[in-house]
Design a protein around this motif. Structure first.
Motif, PDB file in Angstrom:
ATOM      1  N   GLU A  41      14.393  -3.115  10.349  1.00  0.00           N
ATOM      2  CA  GLU A  41      13.623  -3.522   9.180  1.00  0.00           C
ATOM      3  C   GLU A  41      13.544  -5.046   9.143  1.00  0.00           C
ATOM      4  O   GLU A  41      14.537  -5.733   9.368  1.00  0.00           O
ATOM      5  CB  GLU A  41      14.287  -3.012   7.905  1.00  0.00           C
ATOM      6  CG  GLU A  41      14.141  -1.521   7.695  1.00  0.00           C
ATOM      7  CD  GLU A  41      12.867  -1.152   6.947  1.00  0.00           C
ATOM      8  OE1 GLU A  41      12.198  -2.061   6.427  1.00  0.00           O
ATOM      9  OE2 GLU A  41      12.558   0.048   6.888  1.00  0.00           O
ATOM     10  N   GLY A  95      12.794  -7.956   6.737  1.00  0.00           N
ATOM     11  CA  GLY A  95      12.523  -8.502   5.417  1.00  0.00           C
ATOM     12  C   GLY A  95      12.464  -7.447   4.326  1.00  0.00           C
ATOM     13  O   GLY A  95      12.400  -6.250   4.583  1.00  0.00           O
ATOM     14  N   THR A  96      12.467  -7.917   3.100  1.00  0.00           N
ATOM     15  CA  THR A  96      12.378  -7.057   1.927  1.00  0.00           C
ATOM     16  C   THR A  96      10.917  -6.772   1.619  1.00  0.00           C
ATOM     17  O   THR A  96      10.086  -7.675   1.678  1.00  0.00           O
ATOM     18  CB  THR A  96      13.028  -7.760   0.722  1.00  0.00           C
ATOM     19  OG1 THR A  96      14.377  -8.100   1.057  1.00  0.00           O
ATOM     20  CG2 THR A  96      13.007  -6.863  -0.507  1.00  0.00           C
ATOM     21  N   GLU A 123       6.483 -13.834   6.146  1.00  0.00           N
ATOM     22  CA  GLU A 123       7.472 -14.368   5.194  1.00  0.00           C
ATOM     23  C   GLU A 123       6.907 -15.577   4.449  1.00  0.00           C
ATOM     24  O   GLU A 123       7.083 -15.723   3.238  1.00  0.00           O
ATOM     25  CB  GLU A 123       8.754 -14.749   5.932  1.00  0.00           C
ATOM     26  CG  GLU A 123       9.849 -15.259   5.006  1.00  0.00           C
ATOM     27  CD  GLU A 123      11.108 -15.667   5.758  1.00  0.00           C
ATOM     28  OE1 GLU A 123      12.090 -16.060   5.093  1.00  0.00           O
ATOM     29  OE2 GLU A 123      11.114 -15.609   7.006  1.00  0.00           O
ATOM     30  N   THR A 144       7.293  -1.616   8.880  1.00  0.00           N
ATOM     31  CA  THR A 144       8.736  -1.782   8.778  1.00  0.00           C
ATOM     32  C   THR A 144       9.273  -2.923   9.628  1.00  0.00           C
ATOM     33  O   THR A 144      10.272  -3.543   9.269  1.00  0.00           O
ATOM     34  CB  THR A 144       9.455  -0.477   9.169  1.00  0.00           C
ATOM     35  OG1 THR A 144       9.083  -0.101  10.497  1.00  0.00           O
ATOM     36  CG2 THR A 144       9.095   0.642   8.209  1.00  0.00           C
ATOM     37  N   ASN A 155       7.013  -6.261   8.297  1.00  0.00           N
ATOM     38  CA  ASN A 155       7.014  -6.367   6.828  1.00  0.00           C
ATOM     39  C   ASN A 155       5.625  -6.647   6.265  1.00  0.00           C
ATOM     40  O   ASN A 155       5.479  -7.306   5.233  1.00  0.00           O
ATOM     41  CB  ASN A 155       8.006  -7.442   6.358  1.00  0.00           C
ATOM     42  CG  ASN A 155       8.473  -7.217   4.932  1.00  0.00           C
ATOM     43  OD1 ASN A 155       8.472  -6.093   4.432  1.00  0.00           O
ATOM     44  ND2 ASN A 155       8.851  -8.288   4.267  1.00  0.00           N
ATOM     45  N   GLY A 207       9.735   1.997  -1.155  1.00  0.00           N
ATOM     46  CA  GLY A 207       9.690   0.609  -1.607  1.00  0.00           C
ATOM     47  C   GLY A 207       8.422  -0.137  -1.258  1.00  0.00           C
ATOM     48  O   GLY A 207       8.326  -1.336  -1.506  1.00  0.00           O
ATOM     49  N   ARG A 208       7.434   0.553  -0.701  1.00  0.00           N
ATOM     50  CA  ARG A 208       6.221  -0.120  -0.234  1.00  0.00           C
ATOM     51  C   ARG A 208       5.030   0.146  -1.140  1.00  0.00           C
ATOM     52  O   ARG A 208       4.778   1.284  -1.544  1.00  0.00           O
ATOM     53  CB  ARG A 208       5.856   0.338   1.180  1.00  0.00           C
ATOM     54  CG  ARG A 208       6.938   0.110   2.226  1.00  0.00           C
ATOM     55  CD  ARG A 208       7.005  -1.323   2.666  1.00  0.00           C
ATOM     56  NE  ARG A 208       8.110  -1.546   3.592  1.00  0.00           N
ATOM     57  CZ  ARG A 208       8.349  -2.706   4.202  1.00  0.00           C
ATOM     58  NH1 ARG A 208       7.543  -3.730   3.973  1.00  0.00           N
ATOM     59  NH2 ARG A 208       9.368  -2.839   5.007  1.00  0.00           N
TER      60      ARG A 208
END
Length: 457
Positions: free
Chosen positions: A39, A41-42, A128, A201, A204, A233-234
């Motif tokens: 994975e 990053g958030t 990011e 995933t 990100n 979470g997406r």
């Protein structure tokens, strides 16, 4: 009898093993061939709702002298300054060599970054950086075809064939550099969906712009987008390059506004009545469910490469800006193609590197910022009810949301026009959004060539 049963069992096992061998030879690339990854990053928490999107398209090869992802990363602040909240990045994948014309839509590997653009680390840094600036990132994705040297070619039944068993290019096109995928093959479908998940995933990203979406069966889109939306979470964005109405029921939030673009050209270049814009707008939205949107543009990578840039199509700087106001404000998701904001006049190729001169036309760039940032701040423009007004040369409409109102008047002609103000607007008072001037309308108003007035109350 016992011996016969043993013989039958042996024969059954032999047939089963042969079948397994045949399938393994035909489908050498199964879903397990998607490379593993961690994975990255958030998941981005601020993916905008469809009605709030302002989208920006990036042609990596034109964005910097090097034509790499790092060149895009270096300009994220400039993109953000336009009011953008979604960045669409054109294909980042390796380009095929066999029968190639160097199109980025001719993909040899669906799960790696092409070395000409950089590395997966570069892409992750770009994503990011965008997220830190409150911008989502979507990748261009090609589902209809691959390059002729894609590793999937080892499984020939993953591709469409002619009557003689030869793999073919997409019928009805001149895309000889690519081979069409066969959507009757379940293993190919599985691998395609798994590859799409891999980018979500492992890089990100926040969704996909899906190339040539009209060429791909609707049941695949329904399956693929359902699985992607189920990722924990997406919140993902899906844009279809196409015009089929079933894109929306499959899960796409947007598709392309080709008809409106064609009408825009006719109004500005061929002096069609500007009332045709309302007709086309209504026709397009008659097939769009509530909450979904058309993508509105005055150019994109195809138009600026093969036709001309807005500076040519809409008759110079003033015309290009006037057209951009209508595209952004009348109703839809505004798209800016990286280059139009600085008024590039030459065609912008994407099969080769042709760096954009970002120092061109700073006055035009400043005006794009004003146009788009006001849109970004206006619930009336993004969510309001449309009230069109008559006019052949001037495109005039009001958007209303709760107590908010925005009035837009655009002269679509390259000469001065005296516009007869509609009775509903005479003796009403407005404030010019960009100058702060207070205006009370009388029976007529004079607009210079390609002039526009944006007013609120």
């Amino acid at each position: 009898m016992k011996l016969r049963k043993i013989e039958d069992l042996f024969l059954t096992m032999l047939i089963f093993c042969a079948a397994i061998f045949f399938v393994s030879c035909e489908d050498k690339n199964n879903p397990a061939t998607v490379p593993p990854g961690a994975e990255s990053g958030t998941p981005f928490a601020n993916v905008p709702s469809t009605e709030n999107i302002i989208m920006y398209e990036v042609n990596i090869r034109a964005f910097s002298a090097e034509g790499k992802l790092r060149g895009v990363n270096a300009r994220l602040d400039a993109i953000k300054a336009l009011g953008v909240n979604v960045v669409w990045v054109m294909p980042v994948y390796p380009v095929g060599k066999l029968r190639s014309v160097n199109s980025p839509y001719c993909i040899s590997d669906f799960t790696s970054v092409g070395s000409e653009y950089g590395t997966i680390t570069d892409l992750r840094e770009l994503v990011e950086g965008a997220h830190k600036r409150d911008m989502a990132v979507i990748l261009d994705w090609v589902t209809n075809h691959t390059s002729w040297d894609n590793k999937w070619m080892d499984s020939s039944n993953w591709y469409t064939k002619d009557g003689n068993g030869n793999i073919i290019s997409p019928p009805g096109t001149n895309w000889a550099d690519v081979a069409e995928l066969n959507y009757d093959n379940r293993n190919m479908r599985r691998a395609m969906i798994d590859a799409m998940k891999w980018w979500v995933t492992n890089a990100n990203i926040d969704g996909f712009r899906c190339d040539a979406a009209d060429y791909v069966p609707n049941d695949f889109w329904l399956e693929a987008l359902s699985e992607l939306n189920a990722l924990e979470g997406r919140k993902l964005i899906f844009l279809a390059e196409g015009a089929r109405s079933d894109h929306f029921s499959a899960g796409f939030q947007m598709n392309f506004s080709w008809d409106f673009y064609g009408t825009m050209k006719n109004v500005f270049r061929n002096n069609y009545s500007s009332a045709n814009l309302f007709i086309t707008h209504n026709q397009e939205y008659s097939k769009v469910p509530a909450g979904k949107r058309k993508l509105r543009f005055t150019t994109n990578h195809d138009e600026s490469a093969w036709d001309a840039t807005p500076m040519t199509i809409f008759n110079g700087k003033k015309g290009a800006l006037a057209a951009a106001v209508i595209a952004a404000y009348l109703g839809g998701v505004p798209l800016v193609y990286g280059s139009q904001e600085v008024g590039v006049t030459e065609k912008v190729p994407f099969f080769s590197n042709a760096p954009i001169n970002w120092s061109l036309n700073p006055d035009m760039l400043a005006e794009y910022k004003r146009i788009l940032n006001f849109y970004n701040s206006s619930d009336a423009l993004k969510k309001g009810m449309l009230e069109p007004f008559p006019g052949s040369e001037v495109n005039c409409f009001r958007k209303m949301y709760d107590s908010l109102q925005v009035l837009t008047m655009v002269n679509t002609r390259n000469y001065n026009v005296t516009y007869s103000v509609p009775p509903a607007l005479t003796n009403t008072t407005w404030t010019n959004v960009f100058t702060g001037e207070v205006i009370t309308f009388t029976d007529t108003i004079r607009l210079s060539e390609y002039a526009y007035l944006i007013m609120k109350k």
